[in-house]
Design an enzyme around this catalytic site. Structure first.
Site, PDB file in Angstrom:
ATOM      1  CG  HIS A 148      -5.481  -2.272  -0.145  1.00 23.00           C
ATOM      2  ND1 HIS A 148      -4.966  -1.945  -1.398  1.00 23.00           N
ATOM      3  CD2 HIS A 148      -4.795  -1.504   0.752  1.00 23.00           C
ATOM      4  CE1 HIS A 148      -4.031  -1.033  -1.246  1.00 23.00           C
ATOM      5  NE2 HIS A 148      -3.890  -0.748   0.038  1.00 23.00           N
ATOM      6  CG  ASP A 174      -7.022  -2.955  -3.847  1.00 20.67           C
ATOM      7  OD1 ASP A 174      -7.712  -2.340  -3.014  1.00 20.67           O
ATOM      8  OD2 ASP A 174      -5.791  -3.057  -3.763  1.00 20.67           O
ATOM      9  CB  SER A 223      -0.960  -0.044   1.195  1.00 23.14           C
ATOM     10  OG  SER A 223      -1.981   0.928   1.066  1.00 23.14           O
TER      11      SER A 223
END
Length: 267
Positions: A245, A217, A95
């Protein structure tokens, strides 16, 4: 200051093996890698850590000034590498950590040999020529909700971010991780994450790079993975057959396999 204690650093695998450094994202800690790290440690030296303000890090080392920018988190990464005298590190950023890794590698290029970006997003906000997945109004509402009721926001958003509703334990784990973070620290990290724009940094990446995206996602749509792949010279893009995610939790075997195959092919 003892950097290794400050960032709760844990090293597994055999000394002398190539080094892999997985890094967690917003609201999480190194525990997010617990289903991937043991398999990687079979052939790599794995360096796990928590950013200051997360997990088992030293909270007294946190400051809003330093961690109000992605550069503060990149300094954590570089300082851990310096403390362990690491070279040729394969940095695996989940991320927002994907962009933190880009900045760390630019700051100390002698320390890093490759990047793996898991669910990366260089910018979360749409503009005329770019789709980040959120409007400016969406991000304003997200941050306002987070700041007014962090625990409520965590309970609502974590299952959405994780997806996989047929496996509610995954959403519960992410909720618990979010809720374990000091709300004041989380507010700063959230603003740092969701308001950052690292698109201009991508073209300067000059190490082998793997972009790992999930088929679905809500945080980092596939358009974003395609953008990162196109912007990073010579990068490779793999779309995992995974939803949500956090594929290191929802699809750990596929995630591990993709990372391991990429690293094995490096010169």
């Amino acid at each position: 200051m003892d950097i290794l204690r400050r960032n709760n650093v844990k090293v597994t695998g055999s000394p002398g093996n190539p080094v892999v450094m997985p890094a967690h994202g917003f609201g999480c800690d190194q525990n997010m890698w617990r289903l991937v790290a043991p398999a990687l440690a079979e052939e790599f030296q794995v360096v796990l850590f928590d950013y200051v303000g997360s997990g088992g890090s030293d909270p007294s080392a946190w400051s809003a000034e330093r961690y109000g920018s992605l550069d503060g988190y990149a300094r954590d990464v570089v300082e851990v590498c310096e403390a362990l005298d690491l070279r040729d590190v394969a940095f695996v950023g989940h991320s927002v950590s994907a962009m933190i890794g880009v900045r760390a590698a630019a700051t100390a290029p002698e320390r890093f040999s490759s990047l793996v970006m898991v669910g990366p997003s260089p910018c979360y906000i749409d503009d005329d020529t770019y789709r980040g997945g959120f409007s400016a109004e969406d991000i304003d509402e997200l941050l306002e909700s987070l700041e007014s009721n962090y625990l409520g926001w965590s309970a609502t958003m974590a299952p959405v971010i994780m997806a996989n509703p047929e496996r509610p334990e995954l959403g519960e784990e992410l909720t618990n991780s979010f809720c374990a973070t000091d709300p004041a620290i989380a507010r700063v990290f959230a603003r740092t994450t969701f308001l950052s724009d690292s698109r201009a940094d991508l073209k300067s990446v000059d190490v082998p790079t793997l972009v790992l995206e999930c088929a679905q996602d809500v945080i980092a749509p596939r358009e974003v993975g395609g953008y990162v792949h196109a912007a990073v010279p010579g990068s490779r893009l793999i779309t995992l057959d995974a939803t949500g995610h956090c594929p290191q939790l929802s699809a750990p075997e596929a995630t591990t396999s993709a990372i391991r195959a990429f690293l094995r092919e490096l010169p």
